[in-house]
Design an enzyme around this catalytic site. Structure first.
Site, PDB file in Angstrom:
ATOM      1  N   HIS A  28       0.807  -1.224   0.000  1.00  0.00           N
ATOM      2  CA  HIS A  28       0.000   0.000   0.000  1.00  0.00           C
ATOM      3  C   HIS A  28       0.842   1.276   0.000  1.00  0.00           C
ATOM      4  CE1 HIS A  28       0.450  -0.485   4.358  1.00  0.00           C
ATOM      5  NE2 HIS A  28      -0.434  -1.455   4.407  1.00  0.00           N
ATOM      6  N   HIS A  82      -5.770  -9.040  14.079  1.00  0.00           N
ATOM      7  CA  HIS A  82      -5.798  -7.905  13.157  1.00  0.00           C
ATOM      8  C   HIS A  82      -6.487  -8.351  11.870  1.00  0.00           C
ATOM      9  CE1 HIS A  82      -4.795  -4.340  11.062  1.00  0.00           C
ATOM     10  NE2 HIS A  82      -3.614  -4.686  10.590  1.00  0.00           N
ATOM     11  N   GLU A  84      -6.690  -6.850   8.873  1.00  0.00           N
ATOM     12  CA  GLU A  84      -6.176  -6.450   7.573  1.00  0.00           C
ATOM     13  C   GLU A  84      -5.964  -7.702   6.715  1.00  0.00           C
ATOM     14  OE1 GLU A  84      -2.943  -3.228   5.820  1.00  0.00           O
ATOM     15  OE2 GLU A  84      -2.793  -3.915   7.897  1.00  0.00           O
ATOM     16  N   ASP A  86      -3.868  -8.995   4.758  1.00  0.00           N
ATOM     17  CA  ASP A  86      -2.652  -9.818   4.745  1.00  0.00           C
ATOM     18  C   ASP A  86      -2.627 -10.794   5.921  1.00  0.00           C
ATOM     19  OD1 ASP A  86      -2.434  -7.348   6.139  1.00  0.00           O
ATOM     20  OD2 ASP A  86      -0.277  -7.545   6.287  1.00  0.00           O
ATOM     21  N   HIS A 148      -2.352  -0.612  14.060  1.00  0.00           N
ATOM     22  CA  HIS A 148      -2.612   0.651  13.377  1.00  0.00           C
ATOM     23  C   HIS A 148      -4.013   0.709  12.806  1.00  0.00           C
ATOM     24  CE1 HIS A 148      -1.793  -0.921   9.140  1.00  0.00           C
ATOM     25  NE2 HIS A 148      -1.534  -1.923   9.928  1.00  0.00           N
ATOM     26  N   ASP A 167       0.613  -6.274  14.152  1.00  0.00           N
ATOM     27  CA  ASP A 167       1.512  -5.482  13.312  1.00  0.00           C
ATOM     28  C   ASP A 167       2.541  -4.668  14.105  1.00  0.00           C
ATOM     29  OD1 ASP A 167       0.650  -6.377  10.906  1.00  0.00           O
ATOM     30  OD2 ASP A 167      -0.363  -4.563  10.275  1.00  0.00           O
ATOM     31  N   TYR A 195       9.542   0.358   8.819  1.00  0.00           N
ATOM     32  CA  TYR A 195       8.185  -0.088   9.124  1.00  0.00           C
ATOM     33  C   TYR A 195       7.477   0.918  10.028  1.00  0.00           C
ATOM     34  CZ  TYR A 195       4.555  -3.540  10.336  1.00  0.00           C
ATOM     35  OH  TYR A 195       3.370  -4.207  10.516  1.00  0.00           O
ATOM     36  N   HIS A 228       4.631  -9.607  11.147  1.00  0.00           N
ATOM     37  CA  HIS A 228       5.561  -9.484  10.020  1.00  0.00           C
ATOM     38  C   HIS A 228       6.987  -9.534  10.555  1.00  0.00           C
ATOM     39  CE1 HIS A 228       2.588  -8.357   6.983  1.00  0.00           C
ATOM     40  NE2 HIS A 228       2.114  -7.433   7.785  1.00  0.00           N
TER      41      HIS A 228
END
Length: 406
Positions: A28, A82, A84, A86, A148, A167, A195, A228
């Protein structure tokens, strides 16, 4: 045991069952030049639990790793820290294959997952401070809203002093090594900083509060397992300390000079601004946007004390790479900077003024300028750029306490 991808032991009864994405180069708008991982974790207990899943195209890799430890059909619970995509992209398909008793997320996570996948997934909300009994061990939950996303949540395994941090405390880094102590220190800090700068910087006040919340809760963390990048099984306090420093936005002598150029005029002005910064005691980092990525500029701004931006005028406006950069940086909300605007033009000359306005909107004070040069900058324009750089360096020195302006 089945052949194929294998789970990696993280702690007693805890395994990494994620996936490595060696090829991704854009996340993104953030340049992931070293790829990334999508981390999922399996907790073996009386009630076997999967903590997070992976991006949809990597589901079979995750299942292969799970199968190297246990039959996936024996998983009782799935926890989504989370939502999101991914981390939740394969969640509906994974749940259909596993048939878990319960799928758990934060209250906001329930809403986000329903927004992604519709109401058929049947996700239950866990409360901030709530827990889940797995029989031999217990999981605790801590909401980390807007770190986030609104749904973000930590899961803590007290018996292993292990924090699944979604994250937070992660990095985009594809590697065959699963643990931070197996990776070079400079690479860890560089990718963790990148990051933070590109994802978590806007939420720095919340990061500071979160670190305080973790301390107040008395969470002893020996192992930090983000969604990650590598797992921190040794000295997780290092990255916790980095986050505390980055969240404080403490400025240094570093000054970022970002620009683009059409025929070399703005480039010459950028070099003059850098000359003035250097002669004033600052440490300029010059970044031509024709060869630098916006996310690398954001990374250099982490801990910087100044941002000077230069643009040629194109069609009565900003050069596209500079418009892109300013839009991106504005969203990241950097603090404790001084700024400067400069640019060249042929006949209308709006660019430097537009850069100056953008810096003003970011609440970045500009001690001098903007500096404009028509066609090729002459000695007067070059001297103005040098003077602007010196003025910025002086302002930086006062802001960092290295010089008294009384």
């Amino acid at each position: 045991m089945k052949d194929g991808f294998r789970a990696v032991p993280v702690a007693d009864g805890v395994f990494w069952v994620g996936a490595v994405d060696w090829g991704i180069r854009d996340f993104h708008g953030y340049a992931t030049s070293r790829g990334t991982t999508y981390n999922a974790y399996l907790v073996i207990a009386d009630k076997i639990t999967l903590v997070d899943t992976v991006k949809a195209p990597f589901m079979e890799e995750m299942f292969s790793r799970i199968s190297s430890v246990v039959d996936p059909g024996k998983i009782s619970y799935i926890v989504s820290n989370h939502s999101e995509m991914d981390h939740s992209g394969c969640l509906p398909a994974a749940a259909a294959r596993i048939g878990p008793e319960r799928i758990l997320a934060s209250a906001m996570g329930v809403k986000a997952l329903e927004g992604h996948f519709g109401p058929g997934l049947r996700v239950e909300a866990v409360s901030d401070g709530g827990s889940l009994d797995l029989g031999s061990v217990r999981l605790g939950f801590m909401e980390t809203r807007m770190l986030h996303w609104p749904d973000s949540m930590f899961t803590y395994l007290p018996e292993r002093r292990l924090l699944f941090s979604q994250d937070a405390f992660g990095m985009h880094l594809a590697s065959s090594e699963r643990f931070s102590d197996e990776i070079q220190d400079w690479l860890l800090e560089r990718e963790a900083a990148k990051y933070y700068a590109n994802i978590l910087l806007p939420f720095s006040p919340l990061v500071s509060k979160l670190l305080g919340k973790v301390r107040e809760a008395g969470l002893a963390v020996d192992i930090l397992a983000p969604d990650h990048g590598p797992v921190w099984r040794k000295d997780p306090g290092r990255i916790l300390g980095w986050y505390a420093g980055w969240a404080g936005h403490a400025p240094s002598a570093k000054a970022v000079v970002a620009y683009d150029t059409m025929w070399g005029s703005t480039a010459g002005m950028a070099r003059a601004v850098a000359e003035g910064l250097g002669s004033g005691g600052a440490a300029p980092v010059v970044m031509p946007m024709g060869s630098c990525h916006r996310s690398d500029v954001a990374t250099e701004l982490l801990g910087a004390g100044a941002l000077a931006v230069g643009s040629p005028t194109l069609n009565n406006g900003l050069f596209p790479t500079i418009a892109d950069l300013l839009c991106y940086v504005q969203g990241l909300k950097p603090r404790n900077l001084v700024g400067g605007a400069f640019g060249s033009f042929g006949w209308s000359g709006e660019s430097a003024v537009l850069v100056d306005k953008a810096l003003e909107e970011m609440m970045i004070p500009r001690p001098a300028g903007p500096v404009k040069a028509r066609y090729v900058p002459g000695s007067d324009a070059i001297e103005q750029c040098v003077a602007m750089g010196r003025a910025m360096a002086e302002s930086m020195a006062v802001k960092t306490g290295l010089r008294d302006n009384s």
